[in-house]
Design a protein around this motif. Structure first.
Motif, PDB file in Angstrom:
ATOM      1  N   GLY A   1       0.786  -1.229   0.000  1.00  0.00           N
ATOM      2  CA  GLY A   1       0.000   0.000   0.000  1.00  0.00           C
ATOM      3  C   GLY A   1       0.812   1.270   0.000  1.00  0.00           C
ATOM      4  N   ASP A   2       2.127   1.168   0.250  1.00  0.00           N
ATOM      5  CA  ASP A   2       2.977   2.355   0.266  1.00  0.00           C
ATOM      6  C   ASP A   2       3.451   2.633  -1.154  1.00  0.00           C
ATOM      7  OD1 ASP A   2       4.778   4.396   0.671  1.00  0.00           O
ATOM      8  OD2 ASP A   2       5.733   3.476   2.424  1.00  0.00           O
TER       9      ASP A   2
ATOM     10  N   THR B   1       6.733   4.734  -1.788  1.00  0.00           N
ATOM     11  CA  THR B   1       8.010   4.032  -1.631  1.00  0.00           C
ATOM     12  C   THR B   1       8.249   3.080  -2.791  1.00  0.00           C
ATOM     13  OG1 THR B   1       7.925   4.223   0.775  1.00  0.00           O
ATOM     14  CG2 THR B   1       9.352   2.509  -0.134  1.00  0.00           C
ATOM     15  N   TRP B   2       7.218   2.416  -3.271  1.00  0.00           N
ATOM     16  CA  TRP B   2       7.403   1.557  -4.445  1.00  0.00           C
ATOM     17  C   TRP B   2       7.815   2.363  -5.664  1.00  0.00           C
ATOM     18  CZ3 TRP B   2       8.325  -3.361  -4.770  1.00  0.00           C
ATOM     19  CH2 TRP B   2       7.913  -4.206  -3.750  1.00  0.00           C
ATOM     20  N   ALA B   3       7.256   3.559  -5.812  1.00  0.00           N
ATOM     21  CA  ALA B   3       7.675   4.418  -6.923  1.00  0.00           C
ATOM     22  C   ALA B   3       9.135   4.815  -6.771  1.00  0.00           C
ATOM     23  CB  ALA B   3       6.786   5.656  -6.990  1.00  0.00           C
ATOM     24  N   ALA B   4       9.557   5.112  -5.527  1.00  0.00           N
ATOM     25  CA  ALA B   4      10.955   5.458  -5.277  1.00  0.00           C
ATOM     26  C   ALA B   4      11.862   4.265  -5.557  1.00  0.00           C
ATOM     27  CB  ALA B   4      11.127   5.930  -3.833  1.00  0.00           C
ATOM     28  N   LEU B   5      11.417   3.067  -5.188  1.00  0.00           N
ATOM     29  CA  LEU B   5      12.196   1.866  -5.488  1.00  0.00           C
ATOM     30  C   LEU B   5      12.326   1.655  -6.995  1.00  0.00           C
ATOM     31  CD1 LEU B   5      10.964  -0.796  -2.894  1.00  0.00           C
ATOM     32  CD2 LEU B   5      13.345  -0.123  -3.293  1.00  0.00           C
TER      33      LEU B   5
ATOM     34  N   VAL C   1       4.837  -4.108 -10.174  1.00  0.00           N
ATOM     35  CA  VAL C   1       4.417  -3.843  -8.798  1.00  0.00           C
ATOM     36  C   VAL C   1       3.941  -2.401  -8.649  1.00  0.00           C
ATOM     37  CG1 VAL C   1       5.114  -3.813  -6.377  1.00  0.00           C
ATOM     38  CG2 VAL C   1       5.982  -5.596  -7.878  1.00  0.00           C
ATOM     39  N   VAL C   2       4.650  -1.462  -9.271  1.00  0.00           N
ATOM     40  CA  VAL C   2       4.253  -0.054  -9.183  1.00  0.00           C
ATOM     41  C   VAL C   2       2.884   0.156  -9.818  1.00  0.00           C
ATOM     42  CG1 VAL C   2       4.808   2.283  -9.977  1.00  0.00           C
ATOM     43  CG2 VAL C   2       6.613   0.825  -9.046  1.00  0.00           C
ATOM     44  N   ASP C   3       2.657  -0.460 -10.979  1.00  0.00           N
ATOM     45  CA  ASP C   3       1.398  -0.259 -11.696  1.00  0.00           C
ATOM     46  C   ASP C   3       0.234  -1.029 -11.072  1.00  0.00           C
ATOM     47  OD1 ASP C   3       2.758   1.348 -13.439  1.00  0.00           O
ATOM     48  OD2 ASP C   3       2.858  -0.122 -15.069  1.00  0.00           O
ATOM     49  N   HIS C   4       0.517  -2.210 -10.528  1.00  0.00           N
ATOM     50  CA  HIS C   4      -0.538  -3.056  -9.957  1.00  0.00           C
ATOM     51  C   HIS C   4       0.034  -3.794  -8.754  1.00  0.00           C
ATOM     52  CE1 HIS C   4      -3.559  -6.613 -10.449  1.00  0.00           C
ATOM     53  NE2 HIS C   4      -3.853  -5.833  -9.431  1.00  0.00           N
ATOM     54  N   PRO C   5       0.094  -3.131  -7.587  1.00  0.00           N
ATOM     55  CA  PRO C   5       0.698  -3.769  -6.413  1.00  0.00           C
ATOM     56  C   PRO C   5      -0.126  -4.959  -5.919  1.00  0.00           C
ATOM     57  CG  PRO C   5      -0.067  -1.521  -5.915  1.00  0.00           C
ATOM     58  CD  PRO C   5      -0.374  -1.774  -7.333  1.00  0.00           C
ATOM     59  N   CYS C   6       0.511  -6.116  -5.885  1.00  0.00           N
ATOM     60  CA  CYS C   6      -0.133  -7.317  -5.373  1.00  0.00           C
ATOM     61  C   CYS C   6       0.953  -8.318  -4.989  1.00  0.00           C
ATOM     62  CB  CYS C   6      -1.085  -7.937  -6.401  1.00  0.00           C
ATOM     63  SG  CYS C   6      -0.270  -8.542  -7.886  1.00  0.00           S
ATOM     64  N   GLU C   7       0.586  -9.308  -4.192  1.00  0.00           N
ATOM     65  CA  GLU C   7       1.573 -10.293  -3.739  1.00  0.00           C
ATOM     66  C   GLU C   7       2.142 -11.106  -4.896  1.00  0.00           C
ATOM     67  OE1 GLU C   7       3.071 -10.656  -0.989  1.00  0.00           O
ATOM     68  OE2 GLU C   7       1.914  -9.216   0.206  1.00  0.00           O
ATOM     69  N   GLU C   8       1.332 -11.384  -5.892  1.00  0.00           N
ATOM     70  CA  GLU C   8       1.815 -12.153  -7.040  1.00  0.00           C
ATOM     71  C   GLU C   8       2.955 -11.422  -7.737  1.00  0.00           C
ATOM     72  OE1 GLU C   8       0.206 -14.102 -11.252  1.00  0.00           O
ATOM     73  OE2 GLU C   8      -1.190 -13.113  -9.871  1.00  0.00           O
ATOM     74  N   HIS C   9       2.788 -10.125  -7.959  1.00  0.00           N
ATOM     75  CA  HIS C   9       3.841  -9.352  -8.615  1.00  0.00           C
ATOM     76  C   HIS C   9       5.060  -9.196  -7.711  1.00  0.00           C
ATOM     77  CE1 HIS C   9       0.825  -7.331 -11.597  1.00  0.00           C
ATOM     78  NE2 HIS C   9       1.238  -8.523 -12.003  1.00  0.00           N
ATOM     79  N   ARG C  10       4.814  -9.007  -6.404  1.00  0.00           N
ATOM     80  CA  ARG C  10       5.939  -8.902  -5.476  1.00  0.00           C
ATOM     81  C   ARG C  10       6.773 -10.196  -5.495  1.00  0.00           C
ATOM     82  NH1 ARG C  10       6.474  -6.576  -0.124  1.00  0.00           N
ATOM     83  NH2 ARG C  10       4.225  -6.600   0.270  1.00  0.00           N
TER      84      ARG C  10
END
Length: 219
Positions: free
Chosen positions: A25-26, A29-33, A99-108
């Motif tokens: 949900g952050d 931070t994902w965008a920064a990563l 992950v940035v476009d569609h954050p979910c556990e599968e993508h992570r």
């Protein structure tokens, strides 16, 4: 070369830890990563391109004059290994975008697997280079050849990228290694590092805020 390799290993450890720990949900931070990954990709790609076009041809010529057939095979293997690393880098970049476009556990999870694969392959390449090819550089190349290559590589980096590269290369180095770099690169390098270090560390803290140990290191 060893300083760059230290930074590559440090970054991949930080990415792996942060990808596992950063809340989906952050989004900031994902965008920064994701942005930080693009910087890592750019530096590593440039590093390998500089080796393939500026370093290994000179080393190969030196080995042809002063080495063995086995030595020549080791030099040629460097570019072959770079070619194996390139698609892994591309896959990780696509993973960060997912992950940035569609954050979910599968993508992570998919991204974590890709990073683990890259760490293994790049780590083996760096080990090969450090234990076989860099000693070969010292054995086969003259001081003038080494100085010429180092100068060519140093001037190949765009000036606009130097603030990031200086901060990136020096981050986390032991004091003795940092001082050795200052002695090698000259007084202006020390000044640039002092100027860019706060800016660089703020960026690291944004991207790696959840990564193991990074918050303490970069505070």
């Amino acid at each position: 070369m060893y300083v760059m390799h230290h930074a590559f290993r440090r970054d991949l450890a930080a990415f792996a830890s942060s990808v596992e720990a950063t809340p989906l949900g952050d989004t900031a931070t994902w965008a920064a990563l994701g942005h930080r990954w693009s910087r890592f990709f750019s530096v590593l790609h440039h590093h390998h391109t500089a080796e393939d076009t500026l370093y290994w041809p000179v080393l190969l010529t030196a080995v042809e004059a002063r080495g063995t057939d086995d030595d020549k095979a080791e030099v040629r293997a460097m570019s072959d290994e770079h070619a194996e690393i390139d698609p892994l880098l591309q896959a990780c970049g696509e993973g960060f975008t997912a992950v940035v476009d569609h954050p979910c556990e599968e993508h992570r999870n998919a991204l974590a697997i890709r990073l683990a694969g890259l760490r293994e392959v790049l780590g083996e390449h760096l080990r090969h280079e450090e234990t076989v090819v860099l000693p070969l550089v010292q054995r086969a190349m003259t001081e003038a050849e080494m100085q010429g290559v180092e100068k060519a590589i140093g001037t190949s980096y765009p000036v606009r990228e130097m603030p990031f590269i200086v901060g990136w290369a020096m981050e986390g180095l032991p004091t003795d290694a940092r001082e050795a770099m200052f002695a090698l690169a000259g007084a202006p390098y020390r000044v640039v590092y002092a100027l860019v270090r706060p800016w660089f560390r703020r960026g690291e803290a944004r991207a790696f805020r959840y990564g193991e140990g990074r918050g303490v290191t970069l505070a």
